[in-house]
Design an enzyme around this catalytic site. Structure first.
Site, short mmCIF file in Angstrom:
data_model
loop_
_atom_site.label_atom_id
_atom_site.label_comp_id
_atom_site.label_asym_id
_atom_site.label_seq_id
_atom_site.Cartn_x
_atom_site.Cartn_y
_atom_site.Cartn_z
N SER A 157 11.38 -23.87 42.83
CA SER A 157 12.58 -24.35 43.51
C SER A 157 13.83 -23.55 43.16
O SER A 157 14.70 -23.34 44.01
CB SER A 157 12.81 -25.82 43.17
OG SER A 157 11.72 -26.61 43.59
N HIS B 192 17.70 -26.24 40.84
CA HIS B 192 18.20 -26.02 42.19
C HIS B 192 19.62 -25.45 42.16
O HIS B 192 19.93 -24.48 42.86
CB HIS B 192 18.19 -27.34 42.97
CG HIS B 192 16.81 -27.89 43.19
ND1 HIS B 192 16.55 -28.93 44.05
CD2 HIS B 192 15.61 -27.54 42.68
CE1 HIS B 192 15.26 -29.21 44.06
NE2 HIS B 192 14.66 -28.37 43.22
#
Length: 302
Positions: free
Chosen positions: A207, A253
């Site tokens: 991610s 993220h």
């Protein structure tokens, strides 16, 4: 879908016929464009434009070396970011997807395999003596965790995002720059997770690198003056999901996104005369931040 214009009208027909739409890219029929290849004169969109000494050329002419009178490798044209134009603009994206899928399959067959890849700051937690984790010298976990996935939905979402975002970025940046963006963004996401998350919690997944591609894509679209609303909407949806759902390492993220924006800006806005310095300097800047964060957090935990 827009289509290429038909036969041109004669002078007498111009007042009686409706105006024709703009030409569309011969490789992407849905994209209108006003740019043509300086060799074959076919219309090309910004994604297909390869900078040349005069104007822009299409990928087909670049690969064939047609119209120059020289071998294809003489004064090789470059991508928007100065990378070498490749015959398969998605090769690295396919390789990265293959690596992630291979690691996932091995982890499904032998679950213990993932234990040596997951990012963990320090294990076991107090009052036991820690023997594993980044703080105990296993710095490679910052890297290996980028290729490890445990849940099928997790890898499916990440690999679809990698395919959608990675291909256009690889074509625009070139393979080496694209790989640098992917890896450094992933490391930045891992480093921020190491700094902010509980040292005994495990984290894994691509991610951080994927959000780095999001950030670089936004910078590239702004550079090409594309409509920013689709990528902004998609990014907002992902951020809502990041903070709204449980059991998600939001630190990865955010770290990857910030790194992607910084590196992406350095890649596509670098001045031509000092392009390499600015591009790899932005990667070095983010890497330096990763090293500093990792050292400070390690000193705090030990």
């Amino acid at each position: 879908m827009d289509q290429a214009p038909g036969s041109p009208k004669g002078p007498d027909d111009q007042d009686s016929q409706p105006a024709q739409s703009s030409p569309v890219c011969y490789r992407h029929p849905g994209r209108e464009t006003g740019i043509r290849c300086t060799r074959c004169e076919r219309p090309i969109c910004p994604e297909c434009m390869v900078s040349a000494s005069v104007g822009f050329q299409c990928p087909s002419c670049v690969r064939d070396g047609s119209g120059t009178g020289h071998a294809p490798d003489v004064s090789r044209p470059r991508t928007l970011a100065g990378g070498t134009v490749a015959a398969d603009p998605r090769l690295l994206t396919k390789i990265l997807i293959g690596i992630n899928l291979a690691v996932f399959l091995v982890g499904q067959i032998r679950p213990a395999f993932l234990d040596d890849l997951v990012l963990v700051g320090q294990w076991p937690p107090a009052p036991f003596n820690p023997t594993q984790g980044v703080a105990e010298g296993q710095w490679w976990l910052l890297f290996t965790s980028m290729f490890a996935h445990e849940a099928i939905w997790h890898i499916a979402f990440n690999m679809l995002s990698l395919w959608w975002l990675g291909g256009p970025l690889e074509a625009a940046l070139g393979r080496v720059r694209y790989l640098a963006l992917y890896l450094v963004s992933g490391l930045a996401g891992s480093a921020l997770t190491y700094v902010l998350a509980s040292p005994s919690s495990g984290s894994l997944g691509a991610s951080g690198a994927i959000f780095g591609l999001f950030g670089a894509t936004a910078v590239l679209m702004r550079r090409l003056r594309y409509d920013m609303r689709p990528i902004i909407a998609l990014l907002v949806i992902n951020l809502i999901f990041t903070f709204g759902a449980g059991n998600i390492a939001w630190q990865a993220h955010i770290g990857g996104l910030v790194a992607g924006v910084v590196i992406g800006y350095g890649m596509v806005h670098a001045p031509r005369e000092r392009r390499v310095l600015f591009q790899y300097g932005s990667c070095a800047l983010v890497l330096a931040a990763v090293v500093v964060m990792t050292l400070l957090r390690t000193a705090q935990l030990t």
